[in-house]
Design an enzyme around this catalytic site. Structure first.
Site, short mmCIF file in Angstrom:
data_model
loop_
_atom_site.label_atom_id
_atom_site.label_comp_id
_atom_site.label_asym_id
_atom_site.label_seq_id
_atom_site.Cartn_x
_atom_site.Cartn_y
_atom_site.Cartn_z
N SER A 1 20.36 -13.31 -26.80
CA SER A 1 20.89 -11.99 -27.16
C SER A 1 21.13 -11.17 -25.89
O SER A 1 21.85 -11.61 -24.99
CB SER A 1 19.93 -11.31 -28.14
OG SER A 1 20.53 -10.20 -28.76
N GLU B 1 27.83 -14.38 -37.20
CA GLU B 1 27.25 -13.28 -36.43
C GLU B 1 28.31 -12.25 -36.03
O GLU B 1 29.47 -12.61 -35.75
CB GLU B 1 26.60 -13.81 -35.15
CG GLU B 1 25.37 -14.65 -35.36
CD GLU B 1 24.64 -14.89 -34.06
OE1 GLU B 1 24.34 -13.89 -33.36
OE2 GLU B 1 24.37 -16.05 -33.74
N HIS C 1 21.23 -14.72 -36.13
CA HIS C 1 21.22 -14.38 -34.71
C HIS C 1 20.01 -15.02 -34.02
O HIS C 1 18.88 -14.89 -34.49
CB HIS C 1 21.18 -12.85 -34.59
CG HIS C 1 21.24 -12.33 -33.20
ND1 HIS C 1 22.31 -12.56 -32.37
CD2 HIS C 1 20.35 -11.57 -32.48
CE1 HIS C 1 22.10 -11.96 -31.21
NE2 HIS C 1 20.91 -11.37 -31.25
#
Length: 302
Positions: A145, A239, A269
């Site tokens: 991320s 996503e 995610h």
């Protein structure tokens, strides 16, 4: 796809996505994440976790003192929350599968420490490894991320400064574009089971605090990568950050970088975070571990 995927997606949609849509206090967000990580995402048995000034070493009694191949891993959390402690379960499993130690450095979080604090700390961690005798070709950068974006931003920064490049870089569902110009941000707003698209600007402004989102040190999608080693990227097809990976992969290839791009099915995610509960997470970590071993050829694997 496994039956566990459907159960996990439903749980995340009903809990995490709703919570992230309404939480405004960074301290509350951090405390909740720490509690849940401690309860549900511990490291696997047999992987030693060693606390050192500035971070954690994972992967054996000699990890904190050796100078051999190493994975330098940056945790996710929108630059606002998360820590090596919250992500040590994921990193320790990767260390176990790759047969390599992982260094997870602490980096300063926003809003208390806005951009470019995180990148400055990432650079220090990389330079610390070099100073202790680890060759650039023995280092693989990685993250998830925002941490995946940070790993890519560090790679771009090293390229821009003509510094020694690592052997490779990988990222799970990386945040590569803080302008949020990817079409998937709207196209996947309903089908993303974890991230609420309406909060992206809030989180980004905590980090940027007036800085240009097109600054390549914040958004590696706009960085130069001449001379970079191979990059491995993965993201889920549903996503909101799908295009952060798709466009990042195309950008890297356009600059001559070898890219492995894995676009998965209806997975949440950073699904490797759930490797203990999700077969697809374990499979992805195993595939990545094989890719890493090809980059640095460790003497032993798990």
């Amino acid at each position: 796809m496994s039956w566990q995927r459907g159960v996990l997606n439903l749980i995340l949609r009903l809990t995490e996505k709703r919570y992230l849509a309404r939480v405004v206090d960074p301290d509350a967000l951090r405390a909740r994440f720490h509690r849940r990580a401690r309860l549900f995402f511990p490291p696997p048995r047999g992987v030693q976790v060693t606390a050192v000034p500035g971070g954690l070493w994972l992967g054996g009694a000699s990890a904190a003192s050796g100078a051999g191949p190493v994975i330098l891993y940056f945790h996710g959390g929108a630059f606002v929350f998360g820590a090596p402690e919250t992500h040590k379960g994921l990193a320790a499993r990767l260390a176990q599968l790759a047969g390599l130690p992982v260094l997870m450095p602490v980096y300063r979080l926003a809003p208390e420490h806005p951009f470019p604090a995180a990148l400055e700390d990432a650079r220090v961690a990389y330079e610390t490894l070099l100073a202790r005798g680890v060759a650039p070709g023995q280092i693989v950068l990685g993250g998830d991320s925002a941490g995946g974006g940070l790993a890519l931003a560090l790679l771009g920064d090293l390229c821009a400064r003509g510094a020694d490049r690592p052997a490779g870089c990988f990222a799970f569902s990386p945040l590569s574009d803080l302008t949020f110009s990817g079409a998937s941000l709207q196209a996947n707003v309903a089908c993303d089971v974890m991230l609420p698209a309406e909060r992206t600007q809030d989180m980004a402004q905590m980090y940027l605090q007036g800085a240009d989102p097109r600054d390549s040190r914040a958004s590696p999608l706009f960085a130069g990568f001449a001379g970079a080693g191979p990059v491995w990227l993965t993201v889920g097809r549903t996503e909101i950050m799908l295009d952060d990976t798709r466009r990042m992969a195309a950008h890297l290839r356009g600059q001559g970088v070898t890219v492995a791009e894995v676009i998965a099915g209806d997975l949440p995610h950073v699904w490797p975070f759930f490797w203990r509960y999700l077969p697809e997470g374990e499979a992805t970590l195993r595939a990545l571990a094989g890719w890493i071993r090809q980059r640095v050829a460790p003497s032993a694997g798990s």
